[in-house]
Write an enzyme that holds these catalytic residues in place. Structure first.
Site, PDB file in Angstrom:
ATOM      1  N   HIS A 120      50.253  -6.275  22.299  1.00 45.00           N
ATOM      2  CA  HIS A 120      49.332  -5.720  21.310  1.00 45.00           C
ATOM      3  C   HIS A 120      49.093  -4.248  21.589  1.00 45.00           C
ATOM      4  CE1 HIS A 120      45.869  -5.137  18.739  1.00 45.00           C
ATOM      5  NE2 HIS A 120      46.097  -6.311  18.199  1.00 45.00           N
ATOM      6  N   HIS A 144      41.257  -7.301  11.882  1.00 45.84           N
ATOM      7  CA  HIS A 144      41.940  -8.319  12.682  1.00 45.84           C
ATOM      8  C   HIS A 144      41.448  -9.727  12.362  1.00 45.84           C
ATOM      9  CE1 HIS A 144      43.966  -5.418  15.322  1.00 45.84           C
ATOM     10  NE2 HIS A 144      42.873  -4.717  15.249  1.00 45.84           N
ATOM     11  N   ARG A 215      40.638   6.981   4.365  1.00 42.01           N
ATOM     12  CA  ARG A 215      41.210   6.363   5.567  1.00 42.01           C
ATOM     13  C   ARG A 215      40.180   6.515   6.692  1.00 42.01           C
ATOM     14  NH1 ARG A 215      42.449   3.364   9.285  1.00 42.01           N
ATOM     15  NH2 ARG A 215      44.446   3.450  10.433  1.00 42.01           N
ATOM     16  N   CYS A 260      47.801  10.317   4.365  1.00 45.95           N
ATOM     17  CA  CYS A 260      47.879   9.434   5.518  1.00 45.95           C
ATOM     18  C   CYS A 260      49.334   9.315   5.971  1.00 45.95           C
ATOM     19  CB  CYS A 260      47.338   8.053   5.167  1.00 45.95           C
ATOM     20  SG  CYS A 260      47.444   6.856   6.519  1.00 45.95           S
ATOM     21  N   TYR A 393      50.044   6.518  15.700  1.00 50.64           N
ATOM     22  CA  TYR A 393      50.619   7.625  14.931  1.00 50.64           C
ATOM     23  C   TYR A 393      51.770   8.268  15.710  1.00 50.64           C
ATOM     24  CZ  TYR A 393      46.610   7.109  11.831  1.00 50.64           C
ATOM     25  OH  TYR A 393      45.675   6.610  10.960  1.00 50.64           O
TER      26      TYR A 393
END
Length: 587
Positions: A120, A144, A215, A260, A393
């Protein structure tokens, strides 16, 4: 209905955990059974519900939940199960490291998530719940808490909270309760709030504040403007400014597009993250103070090697780490960079969702670097420490995983790539039979550079037609290339590594010579040569009788760079920076 999206969590199931198979047999609620029936019918195979949903996500099988199935799964997950052992909260608390196995609780259930954390990308954040409840984590990162994640969680079930301890954990307050009201946006996720601009908003050069895409990574901070101070720290020195101090300084206006990095992710099969289509982009006039002015006022006048300027927001993660991003001091001191500390958006106060009272605007960068709710600027040898700068990112290539990818030594994505999109006609639009002509519109964006021209094809890229381009909110549409004054700049606007590109040949000849540059007016709305903003484009295209028909567009900037052709040319695990040709299928 919500699609099940691919996630690194599903690799855990393929490796197999000691408890998984037993729990897959035991967790067979009516909700789970109902969710797997369509795929079992489609494949002709039978699977345990938890494993099936895990593998369907890993293979990106088109599987959906009805609202009734969602509610049933949400209700069943975490309920006490008589066939499992009970553990006190004190016993759970002892399992707080890989050496002792990492346990968490959800409602009345106890789960071993040790192996899950290895795959994860936010594993270090989940460690905050080690030996404790996962509810606070999900309160902040509610994306989540979905039915398919809950089903996977049940495969990690090892027991129940002891009856004597049930109900002892404190209730979790919703950290998003003070988020602002929103307009008519296309919502992808409510907590944290992430929403696309509506389709109609993408056809105007300036996006209204109410329709500007959002965002957010955390809850929206609540700020008292009267007591607010922007701080700047360098070495042992600190200075600060109130909002009125900043508003009294010389004002600079910049028209800049914010996009974004995940825009158009939905076009990249199996890419992980919010499934943005083409609406995670908008353009506004931003007003504020040049960053170079503030640095100069603080006594910082000369760039130094290995010195960075970090912008910290008021929004924070569960550890208290603020959202942040960094640039070099040389970039920050460039008075012509367009970088400002903005206090106005479209000549109004910046809306709360977009950073009230202050947002740093870094033109030509991905949107994640224009930090919202700016509260502090730090000048020094270290870069931003937040997860979204250090770990996320970043372009993870095919064949790598979150676990294997060297995120710590890979530079973060900063500059926007050249891209373009068709906004009309919409996908699925029905055309009349036979050959016809249609009006095609769209936008193109070149980040720190200027779009030279845009082309449209209706025959799979065999032939291309140049579109007329609008270069400013008050400009007429024209097929001429960008003016001479729009040539790429040096210094701060060094191009850096170019994205991979595929070209079907040299750029077509310009439509006539470049016009002579005109004096640049002070109003940015009248500057067709200014980078940092998208262009709008349109073309009347003759299309053949073929049905269905695919329209495609591509852009070329003033450096000669052109968009790559295919999704596979730009594919990466996180699905960021997708700038391949945009395609729209018509019926």
């Amino acid at each position: 209905k919500r699609p099940i999206m691919a996630s690194s969590t599903f690799r855990l199931i393929r490796r197999g955990l000691p408890q998984v198979r037993q729990n897959q047999r035991l967790f067979s609620s009516a909700a789970a059974s109902a969710a797997v029936v369509p795929l079992q019918q489609k494949t002709g195979r039978k699977f345990p519900s938890g494993l099936l949903l895990a593998l369907s996500g890993a293979a990106v099988v088109s599987q959906t939940y009805t609202p009734e199935q969602e509610q049933a799964i949400l209700k069943a997950a975490g309920e006490a199960r008589s066939e499992l052992p009970n553990y006190t909260l004190a016993e759970v608390a002892k399992h707080n490291s890989p050496a002792t196995r990492i346990w968490v609780t959800f409602k009345d259930g106890v789960y071993d998530v040790t192996d899950f954390l290895k795959d994860h990308p936010g594993g270090e954040k989940i460690l905050l719940a080690a030996g404790n409840a996962v509810e606070p984590f999900w309160a902040l990162y509610a994306a989540h808490k979905t039915p398919h994640v809950l089903e996977i969680l049940e495969t990690l079930r090892v027991g129940n909270i002891a009856e004597s301890d049930r109900g002892k954990l404190p209730a979790i307050a919703d950290p998003y309760v003070l988020d602002p009201d929103r307009g008519d946006l296309v919502v992808l996720n409510a907590k944290p709030f992430n929403a696309q601009a509506p389709a109609a908003a993408l056809t105007s050069f300036i996006t209204s504040n109410d329709e500007f895409f959002v965002r957010n990574h955390h809850p929206v901070p609540v700020v008292e403007p009267e007591s607010f101070q922007l701080g700047l720290s360098v070495g042992g020195k600190a200075v600060s400014w109130s909002l009125s101090d900043l508003q009294a300084m010389p004002r600079t206006d910049v028209i800049a597009t914010i996009q974004c990095a995940g825009n158009r992710r939905s076009e990249l099969a199996e890419a992980k993250g919010l499934q943005w289509t083409a609406g995670a982009i908008s353009t506004a006039k931003w007003s504020g103070v040049k960053l170079s002015t503030l640095l100069t006022e603080a006594g910082i006048k000369e760039p130094k090697a290995d010195v960075y300027v970090t912008f910290e927001g008021l929004d924070k993660d569960m550890t208290g780490e603020p959202y942040s991003a960094s640039i070099t001091l040389a970039e920050a001191l460039d008075p012509d960079s367009g970088i400002i500390v903005a206090y106005a958006m479209g000549d109004e106060e910046i809306p709360r969702d977009h950073g009230y009272p202050l947002r740093v605007i870094l033109p030509g960068r991905i949107g994640a670097r224009s930090v919202k709710w700016l509260s502090r600027i730090v000048v020094g040898p270290e870069q931003a420490k937040c997860f979204f700068f250090q770990k996320d990112y970043k372009i993870i290539p095919r064949g790598e995983t979150f676990e294997s990818f060297p995120a710590a030594t890979t530079p973060p994505v900063m500059r926007a790539y050249l891209t373009s999109v068709i906004t009309s006609p919409a996908p699925g639009t029905a055309l009349p039979p036979g050959p016809t002509q249609i009006e095609v519109t769209g936008w193109a964006y070149a980040g720190e550079h200027v779009v030279d021209f845009v082309e449209v094809s209706a025959d799979g890229g065999k032939t291309w037609q140049r579109a007329a381009v609008q270069r400013g909110p008050n400009d007429a549409f024209s097929t001429a290339g960008a003016p001479v004054a729009a040539a790429p700049r040096g210094g701060f606007f060094s191009r850096g590594p170019a994205p991979p590109a595929r070209s079907s040949g040299a750029p077509p000849a310009r439509a006539g010579p470049r016009p002579a540059p005109a004096p640049a007016p002070s109003d940015p709305a009248a500057r067709p040569d200014q980078p940092w903003a998208w262009v709008q484009w349109r073309a009347t295209v003759a299309v053949p009788a073929t049905r269905p028909l695919v329209l495609q567009c591509r852009a070329t900037d003033v450096t000669g760079a052109r968009q790559p052709e295919r999704p596979e040319d730009v594919w990466n695990v996180r699905g960021i920076m997708n700038n391949c040709w945009h395609s729209v299928k018509l019926e």
